[in-house]
Structure formats: C-alpha cells, structure tokens
Motif scaffolding. Structure first.
Motif, short mmCIF file in Angstrom:
data_model
loop_
_atom_site.label_atom_id
_atom_site.label_comp_id
_atom_site.label_asym_id
_atom_site.label_seq_id
_atom_site.Cartn_x
_atom_site.Cartn_y
_atom_site.Cartn_z
N UNK A 244 55.96 37.70 -27.35
CA UNK A 244 55.44 39.05 -27.61
C UNK A 244 56.57 40.06 -27.82
N UNK A 245 57.64 39.97 -27.02
CA UNK A 245 58.74 40.91 -27.18
C UNK A 245 59.38 40.85 -28.55
N UNK A 246 59.57 39.61 -29.03
CA UNK A 246 60.18 39.45 -30.35
C UNK A 246 59.27 39.99 -31.45
N UNK A 247 57.96 39.71 -31.31
CA UNK A 247 57.02 40.23 -32.29
C UNK A 247 56.97 41.76 -32.27
N UNK A 248 57.05 42.34 -31.09
CA UNK A 248 57.03 43.81 -30.96
C UNK A 248 58.25 44.41 -31.66
N UNK A 249 59.41 43.77 -31.51
CA UNK A 249 60.60 44.26 -32.20
C UNK A 249 60.42 44.15 -33.72
N UNK A 250 59.82 43.07 -34.17
CA UNK A 250 59.59 42.90 -35.60
C UNK A 250 58.63 43.94 -36.15
N UNK A 251 57.57 44.22 -35.40
CA UNK A 251 56.61 45.24 -35.84
C UNK A 251 57.31 46.60 -35.93
N UNK A 252 58.10 46.92 -34.91
CA UNK A 252 58.80 48.21 -34.90
C UNK A 252 59.71 48.35 -36.12
N UNK A 253 60.43 47.28 -36.45
CA UNK A 253 61.34 47.34 -37.60
C UNK A 253 60.57 47.49 -38.90
N UNK A 254 59.48 46.76 -39.06
CA UNK A 254 58.69 46.86 -40.29
C UNK A 254 58.11 48.26 -40.46
N UNK A 255 57.56 48.80 -39.37
CA UNK A 255 56.99 50.16 -39.43
C UNK A 255 58.07 51.16 -39.81
N UNK A 256 59.24 51.05 -39.21
CA UNK A 256 60.33 51.99 -39.51
C UNK A 256 60.75 51.90 -40.97
N UNK A 257 60.90 50.68 -41.49
CA UNK A 257 61.32 50.50 -42.89
C UNK A 257 60.27 51.05 -43.84
N UNK A 258 59.00 50.77 -43.57
CA UNK A 258 57.92 51.28 -44.44
C UNK A 258 57.90 52.80 -44.43
N UNK A 259 58.03 53.40 -43.25
CA UNK A 259 58.02 54.87 -43.16
C UNK A 259 59.21 55.49 -43.88
N UNK A 260 60.37 54.88 -43.73
CA UNK A 260 61.56 55.41 -44.42
C UNK A 260 61.43 55.28 -45.93
N UNK A 261 60.92 54.15 -46.40
CA UNK A 261 60.75 53.94 -47.84
C UNK A 261 59.76 54.94 -48.43
N UNK A 262 58.64 55.11 -47.74
CA UNK A 262 57.63 56.07 -48.19
C UNK A 262 58.20 57.49 -48.25
N UNK A 263 58.93 57.88 -47.22
CA UNK A 263 59.51 59.23 -47.17
C UNK A 263 60.48 59.45 -48.31
N UNK A 264 61.35 58.47 -48.55
CA UNK A 264 62.32 58.60 -49.63
C UNK A 264 61.65 58.66 -50.99
N UNK A 265 60.61 57.86 -51.17
CA UNK A 265 59.92 57.81 -52.46
C UNK A 265 59.26 59.14 -52.81
N UNK A 266 58.84 59.89 -51.79
CA UNK A 266 58.18 61.16 -52.04
C UNK A 266 59.17 62.32 -52.08
N UNK A 267 60.05 62.40 -51.08
CA UNK A 267 60.87 63.59 -50.94
C UNK A 267 62.05 63.66 -51.91
N UNK A 268 62.63 62.52 -52.25
CA UNK A 268 63.80 62.57 -53.14
C UNK A 268 63.46 63.12 -54.52
N UNK A 269 62.35 62.69 -55.18
CA UNK A 269 62.04 63.26 -56.49
C UNK A 269 61.48 64.68 -56.41
N UNK A 270 61.08 65.12 -55.22
CA UNK A 270 60.41 66.42 -55.11
C UNK A 270 61.37 67.59 -55.27
N UNK A 271 62.65 67.37 -54.97
CA UNK A 271 63.62 68.46 -55.10
C UNK A 271 63.56 69.44 -53.96
N UNK A 272 64.06 70.65 -54.21
CA UNK A 272 64.21 71.64 -53.14
C UNK A 272 63.01 72.58 -52.99
#
Length: 338
Positions: A244-272
């Motif tokens: 369970x501990x290993x799976x929890x770490x994997x879930x945390x990493x996947x969630x973080x990567x997905x959130x970062x990718x989504x944020x970059x995809x929206x905010x970078x082209x949006x400009x200032x």
C-alpha cells in the motif's frame, strides 16, 4: 422619443441604471403598462438583478396576461435563477401566445437546455431558425444549446454560420472564444477575448479575462480533492496490505505530474493578461487558492520521493484550504454579480 425608446438606447450604451430610471419615470405616467414593465424586467435582467427583474416580469403578466414578451422575460429570469421547470412553463406560454415570433422559441430553447432536455431545446432553436435560417440570434441560440449538450463541433458550425452573417457580432465572438477555451486552445481563446474586450469593454467581466487562472484553480481543486484523499486512504491501508505504501507514493507522483502538466498547458499560452485581471477579483481568496494549490503539488512530490507522513499531512491541509477558499470566492463572486 418615448421613455421606452430612450431606455433601449441607454441599454445599448450599457447605462442600465439610467435606462431603469427612464422606465420608472415613464411608468408614473403609464402605470401598469405591461410592455413597459416587461422592458423594465429586461433592463434589470441585463444588469444582473434577476430577483428584481422577475418581480417586474410578474407584474407585467398581472397587468397583461396575454403579453408574450412578459412571459418570455419571466422565463429568462427563471433560467438565471435555476428554476428550470417554471422557466419551461413560462417560455411555453410565451410560444403559445405568439407562435410566429422567433424570440419566444429561442427563450424556450434556452429553458429546455437549462433543464438538460437537449432534444426539445434543439427543436425549439430550429423552430426559431425556420422563420429565418440566417438569423444570427437564432444561430447563436442553437450553438449555445449544442455547446451545453457537449456537441462542440455542432456548436462551432452554428457559431461560424452566425459570424458569416455578422463577423463582428460580440455574442458570436464570445462563443468562439468560449469553445476554444473548452478545447484548451488557450492562445486562440485569449486572443479572441482580448479583441472582444477592446471592441466591447463593457461586455467582459474580470472573470472572463482571468479564466485561465480560475480554470486552472478549478481543475486543481477537483483533481487534488480526489488525488490527495486517495493517496491518504491507500497509505492508511499499509497495515493490511504490504504494497500500500508503494502504491500511495505512485498515486501521489501521478497526481502531481498530471496537475503540473495541466497547469502548464493552460497558463503558459495564456500570457500575462489573466494575471493583470486578478486585481479585479476577490484578491485575498484567489491568492489563498494559488498558494494552497502551489504548495499542494510539491508536497505530493515530496511525499512520493520520501514516503514520510509530514508532507502528506501538509498536503491534506493545503487541499482543504484550497477547497474552502474556492467555495468562499465563488460565493463572493456570485453575490457581487447580483
């Protein structure tokens, strides 16, 4: 020029308070005039005062029960107040009273769409188009029905048809920008909104131009509200499941990567521009959300790398702050728009 004519002119200029004053002055001379009361309801609705507008529309119906315009105005405000069953009834009455009027069929389409009855909404919009297949308001009504129904290609076709008739129509340009935003074509959406803001500065609120930030916060709120509790729940299962501990770490990493990718995809082209509009929003609440969201993702990465309880506990606290501040901001924004 009559009071109604002056009020219509003032509405076109966005001077809703002056239009209201003209109509109330006119009603002193013509009390109980259903057409003027219906126009007053429309002015109040456009000013975002849906409760007052509904009262004016109901007064218009009481003064003239056969006024299709009054029933249509009542339906518009009931839609805005999420009283969809009553809205459909009011719009249906307007269509019964004036079946050859495209506008009442457009209102009926919007009422059915608000009630998620897209088949009837589409039929009502097409009935409006039957009177004039090149009508820009009817084409845009059909486009909005298709957009809400999730049929973005059909919505884009109807919007392009409307813009072919009137390339500068603000409603069509807004809808194209909205469709681009929903498809995460952020650069195109922001260019469209910037041009629209230049040509029609009174049309767009700060929320419209700051949508990339608000959209990212909404996405992070939903994603983290699922990902962090799931990570915690799996971690708590460690005494019964050795992996369970290993799976929890994997879930945390996947969630973080997905959130970062989504944020970059929206905010970078949006400009200032979205960041410049933050000053016009409930700033403390937005900043709280940004900080909470900005902290949550690194904490998930920290937990994924270390498997320590501290970053996971802090991530739970940060996500709780994100959810609470987001709910307060939406409440404040809703109250300010009334």
């Amino acid at each position: 020029m009559t009071a109604a004519s002056r009020a219509r002119l003032l509405v076109e200029l966005g001077r809703f308070d002056q239009a209201e004053a003209e109509l109330r002055l006119g009603l002193l001379n013509r009390p109980g005039d259903p057409d003027m009361l219906a126009l007053l309801a429309a002015v109040l609705r456009l000013d975002g005062r849906h409760g007052d507008a509904l009262a004016a529309a109901e007064a218009a119906i009481e003064a003239g029960p056969g006024s299709a315009g009054a029933h249509a105005e009542r339906a518009e405000n009931l839609i805005a107040l999420s009283r969809t069953r009553e809205a459909v009834e009011a719009a249906s009455e307007a269509a019964r009273l004036r079946p050859a009027e495209p506008e009442v069929h457009r209102v009926l389409a919007r009422a059915h769409a608000a009630g998620r009855d897209f088949g009837r909404a589409r039929a009502a919009a097409r009935q409006a188009l039957a009177f004039d297949p090149r009508s820009v308001p009817s084409l845009l009504t059909l486009a909005e029905v298709e957009r809400v129904a999730g049929r973005r290609r059909a919505a884009a076709r109807a919007t392009r048809a409307a813009l072919a008739e009137d390339p500068e129509h603000p409603g069509g340009r807004w809808l194209i920008a909205l469709l681009n935003a929903e498809r995460l074509h952020v650069g195109e959406a922001m260019r469209g909104l910037r041009d629209l803001a230049v040509d029609h500065p009174a049309r767009l609120r700060a929320e419209a131009l700051a949508w990339p930030i608000l959209g990212v916060l909404a996405g992070l709120r939903r994603g983290l509200a699922v990902g962090v509790p799931l990570t915690l729940a799996v971690r708590l299962a460690t005494p019964w499941w050795s992996l369970a501990g290993l799976f929890a770490q994997g879930i945390a990493l996947v969630v973080a990567v997905v959130m970062l990718t989504f944020t970059a995809r929206v905010l970078l082209p949006a400009g200032r521009m979205p960041w410049r509009c933050l000053a016009l929003l409930p700033r403390r609440l937005v900043v709280t959300e940004l900080v909470a969201a900005g902290v949550s993702v690194p904490l998930l990465v920290w937990y994924a790398m270390s498997a320590r309880w501290l970053p996971l506990a802090l991530a739970v606290a940060a996500v709780s702050a994100l959810i609470i501040s987001g709910a307060f901001r939406m409440r404040v924004t809703s109250l300010n728009s009334r």
